[in-house]
Design a protein around this motif. Structure first.
Motif, mmCIF file in Angstrom:
data_model
loop_
_atom_site.group_PDB
_atom_site.id
_atom_site.type_symbol
_atom_site.label_atom_id
_atom_site.label_comp_id
_atom_site.label_asym_id
_atom_site.label_seq_id
_atom_site.Cartn_x
_atom_site.Cartn_y
_atom_site.Cartn_z
ATOM 1 N N HIS A 198 0.862 -1.214 0.103
ATOM 2 C CA HIS A 198 -0.072 -0.064 0.044
ATOM 3 C C HIS A 198 0.720 1.152 -0.184
ATOM 4 O O HIS A 198 1.970 1.165 0.192
ATOM 5 N N ASN A 236 1.570 6.857 -7.453
ATOM 6 C CA ASN A 236 1.447 6.942 -8.975
ATOM 7 C C ASN A 236 1.265 5.478 -9.809
ATOM 8 O O ASN A 236 1.499 5.567 -10.885
ATOM 9 N N GLU A 275 -1.336 3.668 -10.430
ATOM 10 C CA GLU A 275 -2.432 3.724 -11.484
ATOM 11 C C GLU A 275 -1.994 4.382 -12.851
ATOM 12 O O GLU A 275 -2.565 4.503 -13.942
ATOM 13 N N VAL A 300 -4.585 -3.159 -9.272
ATOM 14 C CA VAL A 300 -4.149 -1.835 -9.021
ATOM 15 C C VAL A 300 -5.390 -1.138 -8.209
ATOM 16 O O VAL A 300 -5.995 -0.658 -9.038
ATOM 17 N N ALA A 301 -5.514 -1.176 -6.787
ATOM 18 C CA ALA A 301 -6.683 -0.672 -6.350
ATOM 19 C C ALA A 301 -6.628 1.051 -5.960
ATOM 20 O O ALA A 301 -5.454 1.364 -5.675
ATOM 21 N N LYS A 302 -7.535 1.618 -5.693
ATOM 22 C CA LYS A 302 -7.478 2.889 -5.400
ATOM 23 C C LYS A 302 -6.770 3.026 -4.006
ATOM 24 O O LYS A 302 -7.150 2.244 -3.162
ATOM 25 N N GLY A 303 -6.010 4.015 -3.655
ATOM 26 C CA GLY A 303 -5.271 4.184 -2.463
ATOM 27 C C GLY A 303 -6.188 5.093 -1.769
ATOM 28 O O GLY A 303 -7.395 5.114 -1.372
ATOM 29 N N PRO A 322 -1.581 10.436 -7.264
ATOM 30 C CA PRO A 322 -2.305 9.604 -6.307
ATOM 31 C C PRO A 322 -1.314 8.342 -5.543
ATOM 32 O O PRO A 322 -0.257 8.195 -6.149
ATOM 33 N N ASN A 323 -1.811 7.799 -4.721
ATOM 34 C CA ASN A 323 -1.142 6.502 -4.252
ATOM 35 C C ASN A 323 -2.136 5.532 -4.280
ATOM 36 O O ASN A 323 -3.250 5.638 -4.364
ATOM 37 N N ASN A 324 -1.557 4.204 -4.561
ATOM 38 C CA ASN A 324 -2.412 3.058 -4.800
ATOM 39 C C ASN A 324 -2.262 1.816 -3.743
ATOM 40 O O ASN A 324 -1.196 1.696 -3.342
#
Ligand SMILES: Cc1cc2nc3c(=O)[nH]c(=O)nc-3n(C[C@H](O)[C@H](O)[C@H](O)COP(=O)(O)OP(=O)(O)OC[C@H]3O[C@@H](n4cnc5c(N)ncnc54)[C@H](O)[C@@H]3O)c2cc1C
Length: 387
Positions: A154, A158, A160, A198-201, A211-213
């Motif tokens: 986690h 970046n 995504e 690759v899920a939303k962070g 973003p972070n993922n």
């Protein structure tokens, strides 16, 4: 001692800074408002960066990069990093751990990165393994000539917007004098590999548009050629990469602190209260002097550390740790005092200060927290004395 950069280094810094002012800073407001970096904008900035030679300038010439030395690269980093992170990263400076790649890895991963066709993210941190990376649970298990990977990473920056991940996973355990130790290995994996999500962070306080993922590995199959270095050499790869990576954080912090300070000094010279510029009041002027001292020290430490890296001094990991601690903590102080200098306007999005203040906080946490940097420095002090 001559602290002056060479003509070439001055030109590099001026080019990077001018590029940042022209191609990045005008888009900052859009990113702050939308929390999104449009793909066309990213590609446009990247294309222009390739044209002026800034893209991948830290990569060795043998791989197609500009092969800049550490001092020159640090100056480029300072020039580009006056802009917010999402924009500054459009000019891609790949993880220097890619320089450890060989054979098919170079063809499949590194060369496309240097041509600007692919980009990587780096995945070490896990929900239960942050500072204590050796406790990571993500595992790669041998299956015939493949490795099968399971686990979760986690906070991955970046991911995504990336094409492949530089992944660290445990491939076994060894008996050592200090007890059982995980064997950590490094893999390069395309992010569209079957079983990789690759899920939303998390939503976080700063770095809009960056973003972070969360990465989930469910029986992801990789081949031997995708392993960087030998089995169990993951930390060797990391150790070579983390020091200079931390110096990059220091350069980013120095650049942003300089920008905040310039806004504050200009404001203090122009804003009049009680019939005179507020910078003439000791309550505002002395903190400005303290900031100027902080910044000068930051720059000296940053550039001296880069020079020591180039000269291959021993123990540069400790030097890089010092530079990261000083510059990241100094950025926090300077951003805060710059807002104070500007009063209410300092909090308004019309000035970049409230953003620099929010963005500053993570610099003391990622790439190793301030506490971990102090641990690195203090351990070396004890080691030198046999303690
Ligand atoms: C926005 C963001 C993006 C990130 N991007 C990436 C990325 O791309 N790839 C990646 O792999 N990671 C990434 N990280 C992870 C980052 O490197 C970790 O957050 C960091 O290493 C700290 O780990 P942690 O958050 O789990 O904190 P913890 O390790 O849980 O630490 C919590 C607190 O305890 C302190 N502490 C822990 N151990 C010690 C000790 N031995 N002595 C003294 N104090 C100690 C820490 O300093 C900290 O103050 C990112 C993090 C953030 C917030």
């Amino acid at each position: 001692m001559d602290f002056r950069p060479t003509e070439e280094q001055t030109l590099l810094y001026d080019t990077a800074r001018a590029f940042c002012e022209k191609e990045m800073i005008p888009h900052e407001t859009l990113l702050e408002k939308t929390d999104h970096l449009p793909r066309e904008l990213e590609l446009d900035i990247r294309r222009k960066a390739i044209a002026v030679g800034l893209h991948a300038c830290n990569m060795p010439e043998s791989l197609g990069g500009a092969g800049l030395d550490c001092v020159s690269f640090t100056l480029v980093e300072k020039g580009l990093s006056r802009a917010s992170r999402a924009l500054a990263e459009c000019v891609h400076r790949p993880s220097n751990l890619l320089a450890a790649c060989q054979g098919e890895q170079i063809k499949h991963f590194v060369e496309p990165v240097i041509r600007g066709e692919k980009r990587e993210c780096v995945a070490m941190t896990e929900p239960d393994a942050g500072s204590d990376l050796k406790s990571m649970k993500t595992r790669a298990v041998r299956d015939g000539s493949d490795w099968v990977i399971n686990g979760t990473k986690h906070f991955i920056s970046n991911a995504e917007n990336s094409d492949f991940v530089v992944l660290f996973a445990a491939t076994g355990e060894d008996e050592t004098p200090a007890g059982r130790r995980k064997r950590i290995s490094c893999f390069l994996i395309d992010l569209d590999a079957p079983g990789l999500e690759v899920a939303k962070g998390y939503d976080h306080m700063g770095h809009r548009g960056h973003p972070n993922n969360i990465l989930r590995f469910d029986n992801v199959r990789v081949q031997d050629w995708q392993m960087v270095g030998g089995e169990g050499e993951g930390f060797k790869v990391v150790n070579e990469w983390l020091g200079p990576g931390r110096l990059t954080v220091a350069a980013v912090c120095q650049a942003r602190a300089e920008r905040a300070f310039e806004v504050a000094v200009d404001h203090a010279a122009q804003r009049k209260q009680f019939g005179q510029p507020i910078g003439r009041f000791q309550g505002i002027g002395f903190p400005l002097a303290d900031m100027a001292i902080d910044l000068r020290l930051g720059d000296l430490l940053l550039m001296n550390t880069a020079w020591r890296v180039d000269q291959q001094f021993p123990n540069v990991a400790e030097d890089c740790a010092m530079a990261k601690v000083w510059c990241s903590e100094m950025l926090g102080r300077v951003a805060d005092q710059s807002i104070q200098t500007c009063g209410g306007m300092g909090l308004m999005a019309d000035l970049p200060l409230e953003r620099i203040f929010r963005d500053a906080r993570v610099e003391r946490i990622w790439e190793g927290t301030s506490e971990i940097q102090r641990l690195i420095i203090s351990r070396q002090l004890m080691r030198e004395r046999g303690a």
